[in-house]
Design a protein around this motif. Structure first.
Motif, PDB file in Angstrom:
ATOM      1  N   SER A   1      56.002 -63.108  27.696  1.00 25.20           N
ATOM      2  CA  SER A   1      57.256 -63.804  27.441  1.00 25.20           C
ATOM      3  C   SER A   1      57.905 -63.184  26.209  1.00 25.20           C
ATOM      4  O   SER A   1      57.258 -63.005  25.174  1.00 25.20           O
ATOM      5  CB  SER A   1      57.027 -65.297  27.191  1.00 25.20           C
ATOM      6  OG  SER A   1      58.212 -65.909  26.721  1.00 25.20           O
ATOM      7  N   GLU A   2      59.167 -62.827  26.321  1.00 27.37           N
ATOM      8  CA  GLU A   2      59.869 -62.246  25.166  1.00 27.37           C
ATOM      9  C   GLU A   2      60.181 -63.295  24.108  1.00 27.37           C
ATOM     10  O   GLU A   2      60.249 -62.975  22.924  1.00 27.37           O
ATOM     11  CB  GLU A   2      61.165 -61.592  25.625  1.00 27.37           C
ATOM     12  CG  GLU A   2      60.961 -60.311  26.401  1.00 27.37           C
ATOM     13  CD  GLU A   2      62.282 -59.658  26.753  1.00 27.37           C
ATOM     14  OE1 GLU A   2      62.576 -58.588  26.219  1.00 27.37           O
ATOM     15  OE2 GLU A   2      63.023 -60.231  27.586  1.00 27.37           O
ATOM     16  N   ASP A   3      60.408 -64.519  24.512  1.00 31.06           N
ATOM     17  CA  ASP A   3      60.801 -65.579  23.583  1.00 31.06           C
ATOM     18  C   ASP A   3      59.543 -66.223  23.015  1.00 31.06           C
ATOM     19  O   ASP A   3      58.853 -66.972  23.686  1.00 31.06           O
ATOM     20  CB  ASP A   3      61.654 -66.622  24.308  1.00 31.06           C
ATOM     21  CG  ASP A   3      62.280 -67.616  23.337  1.00 31.06           C
ATOM     22  OD1 ASP A   3      61.751 -67.769  22.214  1.00 31.06           O
ATOM     23  OD2 ASP A   3      63.292 -68.235  23.708  1.00 31.06           O
ATOM     24  N   GLU A   4      59.234 -65.921  21.767  1.00 30.21           N
ATOM     25  CA  GLU A   4      58.006 -66.410  21.156  1.00 30.21           C
ATOM     26  C   GLU A   4      57.949 -67.926  21.095  1.00 30.21           C
ATOM     27  O   GLU A   4      56.880 -68.524  21.180  1.00 30.21           O
ATOM     28  CB  GLU A   4      57.854 -65.827  19.743  1.00 30.21           C
ATOM     29  CG  GLU A   4      56.521 -66.159  19.090  1.00 30.21           C
ATOM     30  CD  GLU A   4      56.368 -65.465  17.746  1.00 30.21           C
ATOM     31  OE1 GLU A   4      55.251 -65.465  17.216  1.00 30.21           O
ATOM     32  OE2 GLU A   4      57.369 -64.934  17.229  1.00 30.21           O
ATOM     33  N   SER A   5      59.095 -68.567  20.979  1.00 34.90           N
ATOM     34  CA  SER A   5      59.098 -70.025  20.901  1.00 34.90           C
ATOM     35  C   SER A   5      58.614 -70.659  22.191  1.00 34.90           C
ATOM     36  O   SER A   5      58.235 -71.825  22.218  1.00 34.90           O
ATOM     37  CB  SER A   5      60.509 -70.537  20.586  1.00 34.90           C
ATOM     38  OG  SER A   5      61.389 -70.294  21.684  1.00 34.90           O
ATOM     39  N   LEU A   6      58.626 -69.886  23.258  1.00 37.10           N
ATOM     40  CA  LEU A   6      58.182 -70.426  24.543  1.00 37.10           C
ATOM     41  C   LEU A   6      56.723 -70.126  24.836  1.00 37.10           C
ATOM     42  O   LEU A   6      56.216 -70.456  25.892  1.00 37.10           O
ATOM     43  CB  LEU A   6      59.046 -69.848  25.665  1.00 37.10           C
ATOM     44  CG  LEU A   6      60.529 -70.172  25.594  1.00 37.10           C
ATOM     45  CD1 LEU A   6      61.268 -69.519  26.757  1.00 37.10           C
ATOM     46  CD2 LEU A   6      60.757 -71.676  25.605  1.00 37.10           C
ATOM     47  N   THR A   7      56.027 -69.491  23.907  1.00 33.26           N
ATOM     48  CA  THR A   7      54.633 -69.143  24.143  1.00 33.26           C
ATOM     49  C   THR A   7      53.706 -69.850  23.179  1.00 33.26           C
ATOM     50  O   THR A   7      52.646 -69.358  22.841  1.00 33.26           O
ATOM     51  CB  THR A   7      54.434 -67.621  24.006  1.00 33.26           C
ATOM     52  OG1 THR A   7      54.828 -67.219  22.689  1.00 33.26           O
ATOM     53  CG2 THR A   7      55.240 -66.863  25.030  1.00 33.26           C
TER      54      THR A   7
ATOM     55  N   GLY B   1      65.217 -60.464  25.713  1.00 28.79           N
ATOM     56  CA  GLY B   1      64.858 -61.441  24.692  1.00 28.79           C
ATOM     57  C   GLY B   1      64.497 -62.792  25.257  1.00 28.79           C
ATOM     58  O   GLY B   1      63.936 -63.636  24.548  1.00 28.79           O
ATOM     59  N   HIS B   2      64.801 -63.011  26.544  1.00 31.92           N
ATOM     60  CA  HIS B   2      64.538 -64.315  27.158  1.00 31.92           C
ATOM     61  C   HIS B   2      63.849 -64.187  28.514  1.00 31.92           C
ATOM     62  O   HIS B   2      63.849 -65.139  29.291  1.00 31.92           O
ATOM     63  CB  HIS B   2      65.849 -65.092  27.314  1.00 31.92           C
ATOM     64  CG  HIS B   2      66.537 -65.371  26.009  1.00 31.92           C
ATOM     65  ND1 HIS B   2      66.201 -66.422  25.194  1.00 31.92           N
ATOM     66  CD2 HIS B   2      67.526 -64.686  25.367  1.00 31.92           C
ATOM     67  CE1 HIS B   2      66.965 -66.405  24.112  1.00 31.92           C
ATOM     68  NE2 HIS B   2      67.778 -65.363  24.193  1.00 31.92           N
ATOM     69  N   ARG B   3      63.259 -63.049  28.781  1.00 31.47           N
ATOM     70  CA  ARG B   3      62.629 -62.816  30.081  1.00 31.47           C
ATOM     71  C   ARG B   3      61.133 -63.136  30.042  1.00 31.47           C
ATOM     72  O   ARG B   3      60.501 -63.119  28.983  1.00 31.47           O
ATOM     73  CB  ARG B   3      62.846 -61.366  30.507  1.00 31.47           C
ATOM     74  CG  ARG B   3      64.312 -60.985  30.702  1.00 31.47           C
ATOM     75  CD  ARG B   3      64.473 -59.491  30.875  1.00 31.47           C
ATOM     76  NE  ARG B   3      64.098 -58.753  29.680  1.00 31.47           N
ATOM     77  CZ  ARG B   3      64.190 -57.428  29.548  1.00 31.47           C
ATOM     78  NH1 ARG B   3      64.646 -56.705  30.575  1.00 31.47           N
ATOM     79  NH2 ARG B   3      63.840 -56.836  28.426  1.00 31.47           N
TER      80      ARG B   3
END
Length: 396
Positions: A292-298, A261-263
């Motif tokens: 990126s698994e974390d959508e908020s980081l993309t 979820g965070h990779r």
């Protein structure tokens, strides 16, 4: 009429037909286009590579189709132009509804020198564009097809394949990155056994994000980066590496993070363009896919015309770590640089962390990502279709 009396028709002749070649015609076409695409391989190795690639999970059992344009009225037919298509799994979405469809990637478009300037390639592409809309669709639809033009934008646009964003940023291959790797999150290598699980996660994420991003009335389209597609790219690099260096690459990418979820991870492939296998000029390690698994980081946006980035991102160091791993891997395989297509602002930050001089290149001649749309507004797909995942994995 004897063979010597035969007069070639022009590209508009009603006797021209798009057909599948015989084995002899297919091999003959490979022999003629080898000078363009064999790179450092011998002719024999090039022919073996093409046969090897046709037997991968992605291409076997009808996954690849060869096409030639011939004169059906000729007593002894000649291949006037040729290409190949690869069946691809794809997704389209609009108003929150995601549909799996068939797509096709078009490659190896080639007209032998003795038949050029007669309109044969244009005729072939016009026939092919119509054919592919229903080719191998079974119970699914074909909503779009793609190709990557190495002759600029005009020729394929006139035949229905419209140019989409085609940019990249690169960093030099090096065994000793100029930044201290310890200042970045630690990455670890990915191997062939890691790919299936990660590709499945990526596909699930794409489907979820397409559901959310397709609510503005526009279509969203994506080629699925499944494990068969990624392994096809790796089969290509493994064959060439074995021929040139007697060994094959085992590192297929890199990943940062351990918690699901965070990779963040990427897959890559090595492409040798230089005729001399001992020189690294023009040889490139391409990032096939960045995930990126974390959508908020993309949420990074594509760069503006001045290549400016939009603030700092917490994911940029992770991407920089992946690129640093790619730099070192590239240096071990006679690569000149590492390249990633259509970078977001966050990816640009990461690349410039490793190489402050790195700039975005907007391609206008080679590898122009082009899409033909079979839905509404086919003449204006750039306005009505959001092509996501427009990365190197889609190339063929």
């Amino acid at each position: 009429m004897t063979v010597s009396q035969y007069v070639l028709p022009d590209g508009k002749s009603s006797t021209l037909a798009l057909v599948q070649p015989t084995d002899a015609e297919r091999i003959g076409q490979f022999k003629k286009n080898a000078l363009t695409w064999k790179g450092a391989l011998s002719l024999d190795a090039y022919l073996r590579r093409e046969e090897f690639l046709s037997q991968q999970a992605f291409t076997k059992d009808g996954g690849i189709t060869y096409w030639v344009l011939v004169d059906s009225a000729a007593k002894h037919r000649a291949v006037l132009s040729g290409c190949e298509t690869l069946r691809k799994k794809a997704l389209v979405a609009r108003d929150g509804k995601v549909e799996e469809v068939v797509s096709h990637g078009i490659g190896s478009v080639f007209c032998p020198p003795e038949y050029r300037n007669r309109g044969y390639a244009a005729r072939m592409m016009e026939e092919l564009g119509r054919k592919l809309e229903t080719w191998q669709t079974d119970q699914q639809r074909c909503m779009f097809t793609v190709l990557y033009s190495d002759i600029g934008k005009e020729f394929y646009t006139a035949r229905g394949w419209h140019p989409f964003p085609s940019s990249h940023i690169s960093v030099p291959a090096t065994s000793k990155p100029e930044v201290h790797v310890g200042a970045l999150p630690q990455s670890r290598p990915l191997h062939a056994a890691d790919l299936a699980e990660l590709c499945a996660i990526d596909e699930r994420l794409i489907r979820e994000r397409m559901t959310k991003s397709s609510s503005d009335g526009r279509w969203t389209a994506a080629l699925i980066p499944d494990v068969d597609v990624i392994q096809w790219h790796h089969a290509r690099e493994e064959f060439v590496a074995k021929e040139l260096y007697g060994r094959t690459p085992v590192v297929k990418g890199a990943i940062v993070g351990n918690k699901p979820g965070h990779r963040v991870w990427c897959y890559w492939t090595r492409m040798w363009y230089n005729d001399n296998p001992q020189e690294n000029k023009d040889n490139t390690l391409h990032i096939l896919r960045l995930v990126s698994e974390d959508e908020s980081l993309t949420e990074g946006h594509p760069p503006d015309v001045n290549h400016q980035t939009n603030g700092r991102s917490s994911i940029a160091p992770a991407i920089a770590s992946l690129l640093a791993a790619a730099q070192q891997e590239a240096s071990q395989w006679t690569m000149g640089d590492v390249e990633i297509w259509n970078p977001t602002s966050v990816t640009i930050q990461a690349a410039q962390h490793l190489d402050p001089a790195a700039e975005v290149t907007h391609r206008d001649k080679e590898s122009i990502a082009s899409l033909r749309w079979y839905g509404e507004n086919p003449d204006r797909p750039v306005e009505h279709v959001n092509w996501i995942g427009n990365e190197k994995y889609g190339w063929c």
